[in-house]
Scaffold this motif. Structure first.
Motif, short mmCIF file in Angstrom:
data_model
loop_
_atom_site.label_atom_id
_atom_site.label_comp_id
_atom_site.label_asym_id
_atom_site.label_seq_id
_atom_site.Cartn_x
_atom_site.Cartn_y
_atom_site.Cartn_z
N LEU A 186 -5.65 -18.22 -58.87
CA LEU A 186 -4.49 -18.62 -58.35
C LEU A 186 -4.50 -20.10 -57.47
N PHE A 187 -5.78 -20.22 -57.11
CA PHE A 187 -6.12 -21.53 -56.53
C PHE A 187 -7.01 -22.30 -57.56
N GLY A 188 -7.03 -21.91 -58.88
CA GLY A 188 -7.72 -22.83 -59.70
C GLY A 188 -9.38 -22.56 -59.37
N ARG A 189 -9.84 -21.73 -58.84
CA ARG A 189 -10.96 -21.61 -58.74
C ARG A 189 -11.66 -20.37 -59.31
N LYS A 190 -13.02 -19.95 -59.64
CA LYS A 190 -13.47 -19.00 -60.47
C LYS A 190 -13.97 -17.75 -59.60
N SER A 191 -14.81 -17.98 -58.74
CA SER A 191 -15.58 -16.97 -57.92
C SER A 191 -15.31 -16.99 -56.58
N LEU A 192 -15.14 -15.59 -55.84
CA LEU A 192 -14.75 -15.21 -54.59
C LEU A 192 -16.15 -15.36 -53.86
N PRO A 193 -16.29 -16.07 -52.74
CA PRO A 193 -17.51 -16.13 -51.81
C PRO A 193 -17.55 -14.89 -51.11
N HIS A 194 -18.82 -14.42 -51.05
CA HIS A 194 -18.99 -13.11 -50.26
C HIS A 194 -18.74 -13.47 -48.71
N ARG A 195 -18.38 -12.50 -48.11
CA ARG A 195 -17.97 -12.45 -46.77
C ARG A 195 -19.08 -13.11 -45.84
N ALA A 196 -20.30 -12.77 -46.12
CA ALA A 196 -21.50 -13.44 -45.41
C ALA A 196 -21.67 -14.93 -45.74
N THR A 197 -21.38 -15.32 -46.85
CA THR A 197 -21.15 -16.83 -47.11
C THR A 197 -20.18 -17.32 -46.42
N LEU A 198 -19.17 -16.75 -46.43
CA LEU A 198 -17.91 -17.48 -45.60
C LEU A 198 -18.37 -17.46 -44.19
N SER A 199 -18.89 -16.32 -43.58
CA SER A 199 -19.35 -16.49 -42.06
C SER A 199 -20.39 -17.68 -41.89
N ARG A 200 -21.46 -17.79 -42.65
CA ARG A 200 -22.30 -18.78 -42.52
C ARG A 200 -21.77 -20.26 -42.64
N TYR A 201 -20.68 -20.27 -43.64
CA TYR A 201 -19.80 -21.64 -43.65
C TYR A 201 -19.24 -22.00 -42.63
N LEU A 202 -18.22 -21.08 -41.95
CA LEU A 202 -17.59 -21.26 -40.83
C LEU A 202 -18.48 -21.44 -39.39
N ALA A 203 -19.65 -20.96 -39.54
CA ALA A 203 -20.56 -21.12 -38.30
C ALA A 203 -21.17 -22.83 -38.48
N ALA A 204 -21.35 -23.19 -39.64
CA ALA A 204 -21.68 -24.38 -39.90
C ALA A 204 -20.95 -25.53 -39.87
N LEU A 205 -19.50 -25.22 -39.98
CA LEU A 205 -18.56 -26.14 -40.18
C LEU A 205 -18.36 -27.07 -39.01
N ASP A 206 -18.26 -28.35 -39.00
CA ASP A 206 -18.28 -29.36 -38.05
C ASP A 206 -16.93 -29.66 -37.58
N GLN A 207 -16.83 -30.41 -36.42
CA GLN A 207 -15.47 -30.68 -36.12
C GLN A 207 -14.75 -31.81 -36.83
N PRO A 208 -15.41 -32.99 -37.28
CA PRO A 208 -14.83 -33.76 -38.12
C PRO A 208 -14.14 -33.25 -39.59
N THR A 209 -14.91 -32.27 -40.18
CA THR A 209 -14.26 -31.85 -41.09
C THR A 209 -13.01 -31.15 -41.02
N ILE A 210 -12.99 -30.30 -39.50
CA ILE A 210 -12.03 -29.60 -39.13
C ILE A 210 -10.76 -30.42 -38.90
N GLU A 211 -11.05 -31.74 -38.40
CA GLU A 211 -10.00 -32.46 -38.05
C GLU A 211 -9.39 -33.11 -39.25
N ALA A 212 -10.17 -33.43 -40.26
CA ALA A 212 -9.74 -33.76 -41.34
C ALA A 212 -8.79 -32.77 -42.19
N LEU A 213 -9.03 -31.72 -41.98
CA LEU A 213 -8.17 -30.49 -42.86
C LEU A 213 -6.84 -30.55 -41.71
N ARG A 214 -7.03 -30.49 -40.56
CA ARG A 214 -5.86 -30.47 -39.84
C ARG A 214 -5.13 -31.69 -40.14
#
Length: 300
Positions: free
Chosen positions: A92-120
């Motif tokens: 639906l979003f034009g992507r292929k595979s679903l990230p595992h929830r452990a991968t999602l958890s690591r990604y959110l833990a590593a996400l920095d504030q500049p990236t969050i502000e860019a998304l906002r």
């Protein structure tokens, strides 16, 4: 007896039913795709991090959008319902595979504030660009014919319970994952040991979400209110609305002199529940109280 024209077939394979929220996710994904939001995320927001395989930022954004729309009680429950339809969901979003929830958890833990502000900023621009270009954009009109655009700024708390941690000589030092996002705070009627505060900004007429800011414990609600005002002023500037036509509704969390003084000097209207009578001594308030009432109403 069974009718001779009826044939029953049974198989041991599971045939899970489609989640009831899948259709709504499909609509949201279509809007994000046609409006160019997903493409802008892929091209304008970058966050390079090792050990995430072939996944990109847009993959995790798609998962979080689906999780928010689904209203599942937890991320684990969301993944369990989504797993049989993972490929269709990501398509639906034009992507292929679903990230595992452990991968999602690591990604959110590593996400920095500049990236969050860019998304906002990207999501706020998308909201503004999709706003109907009509003037005035909804709102309220008082008895004098003045137009007001009402924006709700609300600080909500989410409490979390903490169980006792095992302390044995043969076990490593215990730590709580909640310590990164929660802290002791005023809980009111909610049960828990720690909490997290989230400030939301909602345009009351079109239900546009203009911002969401979080913090551990009671949060820095003064700074969050200042950021909320920046988003509101940016939104009003695109609509060519004067600040005097904005009306911000606040709850008692912001009803102190230190918080309201800079807000009152900004030129925007404010409705707030306050417990400090010192606000009556402000020059603007005292001058208004000396004037006669605008209208008098007698109850039958």
């Amino acid at each position: 007896m069974t009718h001779p024209s009826v044939h029953l077939q049974m198989a041991s394979e599971d045939l899970p039913s489609l989640p009831n929220w899948f259709g709504e996710v499909a609509i949201v994904a279509q809007v994000f795709s046609t409006s160019g939001v997903l493409k802008n995320i892929e091209e304008q927001v970058r966050f390079a991090r090792a050990r995430f395989g072939t996944y990109e930022l847009v993959d995790f954004v798609a998962v979080l959008i689906g999780y928010a729309v689904s209203a599942e009680p937890s991320l684990l429950a969301f993944y369990e319902r989504l797993q049989p339809f993972a490929s269709a969901f990501m398509a639906l979003f034009g992507r292929k595979s679903l990230p595992h929830r452990a991968t999602l958890s690591r990604y959110l833990a590593a996400l920095d504030q500049p990236t969050i502000e860019a998304l906002r900023a990207l999501f706020l621009d998308a909201v503004i660009l999709r706003t109907a270009q009509t003037f005035p954009p909804g709102g309220l009109w008082d008895r004098q014919g003045q137009h007001w655009l009402v924006v709700d700024v609300d600080g909500t708390k989410q409490a979390a319970r903490q169980r006792a941690l095992p302390k044995l000589p043969d076990l490593p030092a215990a730590h709580r994952r909640f310590d990164q996002v929660c802290a002791p705070a005023y809980l009111g009627r909610k049960r828990g040991e720690v909490a997290r505060t989230r400030t939301t900004v909602l345009q009351a007429h079109s239900h546009h979400w203009l911002g969401s800011f979080g913090g551990a414990g009671n949060g820095d609600y003064c700074a969050q209110l200042a950021r909320a005002c920046e988003a509101i002023i940016s939104y009003a500037g695109w609509l060519c609305l004067p600040l005097a036509s904005l009306l911000i509704r606040l709850d008692g969390l912001y009803g102190t002199t230190a918080v309201l003084t800079p807000l009152l000097s900004s030129g925007m209207g404010v409705i707030v529940r306050s417990k400090e009578y010192g606000l009556l001594d402000l020059p603007t308030v005292a001058a208004r109280l000396t004037l006669p009432p605008d209208a008098q109403t007698t109850h039958p």
